[in-house]
Design an enzyme around this catalytic site. Structure first.
Site, PDB file in Angstrom:
ATOM      1  CD  GLU A 113      45.243  -4.509 -18.405  1.00  0.00           C
ATOM      2  OE1 GLU A 113      46.308  -5.126 -18.623  1.00  0.00           O
ATOM      3  OE2 GLU A 113      44.919  -3.278 -18.323  1.00  0.00           O
TER       4      GLU A 113
ATOM      5  CE1 TYR B 102      49.697  -5.241 -15.688  1.00  0.00           C
ATOM      6  CE2 TYR B 102      48.717  -6.539 -17.170  1.00  0.00           C
ATOM      7  CZ  TYR B 102      49.025  -5.273 -16.522  1.00  0.00           C
ATOM      8  OH  TYR B 102      48.622  -4.118 -17.173  1.00  0.00           O
TER       9      TYR B 102
ATOM     10  CG  ASP C 219      52.456  -2.208 -17.421  1.00  0.00           C
ATOM     11  OD1 ASP C 219      53.169  -1.358 -16.533  1.00  0.00           O
ATOM     12  OD2 ASP C 219      51.855  -1.997 -18.418  1.00  0.00           O
TER      13      ASP C 219
END
Length: 350
Positions: A46, A129, A147
């Site tokens: 990520e 996020y 996202d």
């Protein structure tokens, strides 16, 4: 949405058949057999995927997990080695925060990642996020993961025409409404896959979409134009000078940039400040400098850079005012950030 029959279930059924195979992902079939994602792999991927494509990240992810197979191994790594392996991915603050985060997890959490988004947000470099993505994908927490792909899917699905970034709260609220409590990790990845492979920025393949029947943007004919975006201001252009000095034995003069700021902690060529006017010359060593008839052009998040190049060959007894000479056997152009490697490649070609 009344026109969608169990949208989460429909999307999960699509994901079970068409989900992307990614090296950091445990696919739906493996999960059904009891396999669970490695939180270290989820977190690392990520962080790498921020502002970067999955195709570009694959090689970096493989190299990092080969060199440092656990978060404890990464925490024990030398800063310079990690920064060198990160070179080319850009946004180098991510690499600095990667090391900070790994060390906090190793030293304060016994090498185990926290399982909730709230706890994850307390770690260095982990924002809302990333925290939601790790909690959902690694620990199956019903977090809302949003996202750019998810924003695009939500804007089209609900025909939200408010431009980004003003639309972010509404898009997040819509995404939260649709997040299921069952298989939230697979669902988060499914929405992202839908945006990456079907609901793409240009020419979305609506005929293949599991949500096509209830997609308000498709029905209204607005889907290809969504999400709308507020026009960006033109980026300024900055200018600088890079000094590429080579000693007669083949060693190159390099300096490590300060830990904070642009390209922080990375190796690079000594140079001038980057300014919007004419840069002030700042040679790092006394030498006969020769301009290169080419310039490096590179774009950062907030500005375009035009970098003039000068070169020099210096004797063995010359001491630099800045930087250190790196022996030929220890110099790896791949350790340089992209803009610095562009300078090296231009000089080598000439």
């Amino acid at each position: 949405m009344s026109t969608l029959r169990e949208p989460a279930a429909e999307l999960l059924a699509w994901y079970d058949r068409h989900g992307r195979e990614l090296p950091w992902r445990v696919g739906p079939a493996a999960r059904a057999r009891g396999a669970r994602p490695d939180p270290y792999h989820v977190w690392l991927s990520e962080v790498m995927l921020q502002q970067t494509t999955a195709a570009a990240v694959r090689g970096y992810f493989h190299r990092f997990t080969t060199l440092w197979p656990t978060v404890e191994a990464l925490a024990a790594a030398e800063d310079g080695r990690v920064m060198g392996e990160w070179a080319g991915l850009g946004y180098y603050a991510r690499a600095r925060n990667l090391l900070k985060c790994a060390r906090v997890i190793a030293e304060e959490h016994g090498g185990r990642f926290p399982e909730t988004a709230e706890e994850l947000r307390r770690l260095p470099g982990i924002g809302p996020y990333t925290a939601a993505a790790i909690a959902a994908i690694a620990f199956d927490r019903p977090e809302t993961v949003v996202d750019g792909n998810v924003e695009r899917v939500m804007a089209r699905l609900h025909d939200i025409r408010t431009p980004l970034p003003a639309a972010k709260p509404e898009l997040t609220a819509r995404a939260a409404e649709m997040t299921p409590r069952a298989r939230p990790g697979c669902y988060a990845q499914a929405v992202m896959d839908l945006g990456a492979t079907i609901c793409t920025p240009k020419r979305p393949a609506c005929g293949l979409c599991p949500w096509r029947e209830g997609c308000r943007g498709r029905l209204a004919g607005t889907a290809p134009e969504l999400p709308a975006k507020t026009p960006k201001k033109p980026k300024p252009v900055r200018h600088g000078i890079a000094y590429l000095a080579r000693r007669v034995d083949g060693a190159w003069l390099l300096e490590r940039r300060p830990g904070s700021g642009l390209l922080g902690g990375m190796l690079g060529w000594p140079g001038s400040d980057w300014v919007e006017g004419a840069p002030e010359p700042a040679p790092p060593i006394r030498a006969e400098w020769h301009p290169v008839e080419a310039e490096v052009r590179h774009t950062f998040t907030h500005f375009h850079l035009r970098l003039a190049l000068v070169t020099a060959l210096v004797p063995m007894d010359r001491t630099p005012a800045r930087g250190v000479f790196v022996e030929p056997a220890e110099f790896r152009p791949s350790d340089l950030p992209t803009v610095m490697r562009k300078a090296f490649d231009l000089v080598r070609e000439r």
